[in-house]
Scaffold this active site. Structure first.
Site, short mmCIF file in Angstrom:
data_model
loop_
_atom_site.label_atom_id
_atom_site.label_comp_id
_atom_site.label_asym_id
_atom_site.label_seq_id
_atom_site.Cartn_x
_atom_site.Cartn_y
_atom_site.Cartn_z
N HIS A 237 0.82 -1.22 0.00
CA HIS A 237 0.00 0.00 0.00
C HIS A 237 0.86 1.28 0.00
O HIS A 237 0.63 2.19 -0.80
CB HIS A 237 -0.93 0.04 1.21
N GLN A 370 -7.77 8.84 4.10
CA GLN A 370 -8.87 8.43 4.99
C GLN A 370 -8.50 8.73 6.43
O GLN A 370 -7.31 8.79 6.73
CB GLN A 370 -9.17 6.94 4.82
C1 BG6 Z 1 -4.90 -4.77 4.44
C2 BG6 Z 1 -4.04 -5.23 5.58
O1 BG6 Z 1 -4.25 -4.96 3.23
O2 BG6 Z 1 -5.21 -3.40 4.62
C3 BG6 Z 1 -4.72 -4.98 6.91
O3 BG6 Z 1 -3.79 -6.63 5.43
C4 BG6 Z 1 -5.16 -3.54 7.02
O4 BG6 Z 1 -3.86 -5.32 7.98
C5 BG6 Z 1 -5.94 -3.12 5.78
O5 BG6 Z 1 -5.97 -3.42 8.17
C6 BG6 Z 1 -6.25 -1.63 5.80
O6 BG6 Z 1 -7.14 -1.31 4.79
P1 BG6 Z 1 -8.07 -0.04 4.91
O7 BG6 Z 1 -8.73 0.07 3.58
O8 BG6 Z 1 -9.02 -0.31 6.04
O9 BG6 Z 1 -7.18 1.12 5.20
#
Ligand code: BG6
Length: 482
Positions: A237, A370
């Site tokens: 990410h 976010q």
């Molecule tokens: C996932 C991770 O890829 O992304 C998680 O495996 C994490 O650990 C999640 O909580 C976060 O996603 P978002 O969209 O809630 O920020």
């Protein structure tokens, strides 16, 4: 072939991801008349469930409004479910028979979503290829991370997938690429002269990319302990965000041009060293209000008592090219922190030749992914009124206020729709993945080999204090305590 009916197959239909993300997303797309028509859905998993049981299992995540009940029932009438093993071909033969029945033996396109643990990836994809492919329409396969746990295992998986499918058939999801503000990075950067002409080492001091979550591993300790925060969030990410912030301008908005640029910028990054990193692991807060807050990472029964797996990580990345040399890109991410937040801060350099006796602050462009999408620019202004003091203020584009009536779809909605449309722009290409592992594998191996200790930080805190110092050392000035 785009006009053919579609069949969407969910592998791992009884699992967590399917329940929390895939079925709700398909329902929301259907509810909003965005799901191409006609589309049928078929779940496949080991658990012997009836469709009604599957429906009940997903219910809390579907967010059905009272006046949507009829449409919701209609949505489930498009669904089927087949129970079967992942390792025996007879299960897939049954599935394929069911798919043909659903399609009435007519031509149809098929999408296969692998909402599965990586341990069964190889056998499932092999069986899809041998038994379940549409012979008279297109086939697309959606895969979820983890894409291996280092360069070698990721290459093995990529080679396996490449032996079965063309790259054009593979959709590697990184759901951050489906988020509104992550997609907006292209527009912000390349649609604004004022930004595009200052987006470089001559003007920018540092970039801070943050991911914070206010909860711990919450029963996912088993999975998490094997991967750690670097693999879970940073290598995918955060690095995706970095590449969109740092890449050169593509020749067009064509998906491959964009992906080429992302790969190019990653190639300018050296593998990380331990001195570039800071690691943390959360401990329980004895004064915490909830049991969860009092529970440290090592108190999770699914985590070994001596685990050194980081739940917090900071990495200082340098991009060795003409645009970015010596500009620190600081990535930081952590679980069990004080808030939920994902954002990018582009901090500009000090104004040279200061006439305000040190009371001026740096400009900062903040892109909040976010919660609450926003884009704001921190700038200095004269305090209004008789005084001649200066103060910091913001040019503020907070979506909630500016775009009151716009519906912002969930990342998965956009991405699943892209698969129907055949757009790979917001998916990870195999060479991009290879570069990401090249940057992170040596440090991950070193940390594991040497059991590098993580700095303890308390559940609900801002993370290890040392992280603030590391930011300052890397030319990012904290004006608040973000
Ligand atoms: C996932 C991770 O890829 O992304 C998680 O495996 C994490 O650990 C999640 O909580 C976060 O996603 P978002 O969209 O809630 O920020």
């Amino acid at each position: 072939d785009g006009k053919l009916p579609h069949t969407f197959v969910v592998f791992g239909a009884s699992g967590d991801l399917a329940k929390k993300k895939i079925y709700p997303t398909l329902w929301w797309l259907y509810r909003d008349d965005l799901l191409p028509k006609p589309t049928k859905i078929c779940g496949y998993a080991r658990s012997k469930l009836t469709l009604d049981e599957l429906k009940a299992h997903c219910h809390t995540y579907m967010k059905v409004q009272a006046d949507e009940q009829a449409k919701y029932d209609e949505f489930w009438s498009l669904n089927d479910y087949v129970a079967g093993p992942y390792d025996v071909s007879t299960g897939y033969q049954l599935l394929n028979q069911q798919l043909e029945k659903i399609e009435h033996g007519c031509r149809a396109n098929r999408i296969f979503y692998l909402a599965l643990p990586p341990t069964v990836y190889n056998q499932v994809t092999l069986n899809i290829k041998n038994i379940c492919m549409s012979t008279r329409g297109w086939n697309r396969v959606i895969v979820e991370k983890p894409f291996g746990r280092d360069d070698v295992s990721s290459k093995a998986l990529s080679d396996h997938l490449a032996s079965l499918f063309d790259e054009e058939q593979l959709y590697r999801i990184d759901h951050y690429l489906g988020k509104e503000m992550v997609q907006n990075l292209m527009t912000i950067r390349f649609g604004n002269k004022i930004l595009s002409s200052t987006w470089n080492r001559e003007n920018i001091a540092s970039v801070l990319i943050t991911f914070k979550e206010p909860f711990g591993t919450q029963g996912r300790g088993g999975y998490f302990d094997e991967f750690g925060i670097i693999r879970d969030v940073m290598q995918n990410h955060l690095l995706q965000i970095l590449s969109l912030v740092a890449m050169e301008k593509p020749c067009s908005c064509h998906p491959e041009e964009l992906r080429d640029e992302k790969v190019k910028v990653l190639k300018c990054i050296q593998p990380l060293q331990l001195s570039d990193m800071l690691l943390g692991q959360y401990v329980g807060n004895p004064d915490g209000k909830t049991e969860e807050e009092r529970t440290g990472y090592l108190d999770d029964p699914t985590v070994s008592d001596t685990s050194t797996t980081p739940t917090y990580a900071m990495a200082v990345i340098k991009i060795n090219n003409e645009r970015w040399q010596d500009v620190p890109f600081i990535l930081r991410c952590g679980k069990a922190l004080n808030e939920r937040k994902a954002e990018v801060r582009i901090q500009y350099q000090d104004v040279p030749g200061d006439i305000f006796e040190g009371s001026s602050k740096r400009n900062e462009l903040v892109i909040r992914v976010q919660p609450g999408e926003a884009l704001y620019f921190k700038m200095m202004t004269k305090s209004p009124g008789i005084t001649f003091d200066i103060e910091e203020t913001e040019l503020d584009l907070t979506y909630e206020q500016r775009y009151k009536h716009s519906y912002l779809p969930d990342a998965y909605e956009r991405l699943i729709l892209d698969v129907f449309c055949g757009s790979q722009m917001h998916f990870v290409r195999s060479d991009e993945l290879r570069e990401a592992w090249r940057i992170f594998t040596p440090i991950l191996h070193k940390i594991e080999r040497e059991q590098t200790p993580s700095i303890p930080y308390q559940y609900g805190s801002r993370g290890p204090k040392e992280a603030d110092r590391k930011c300052q050392q890397n030319n990012f000035i904290y004006y608040g305590s973000y």
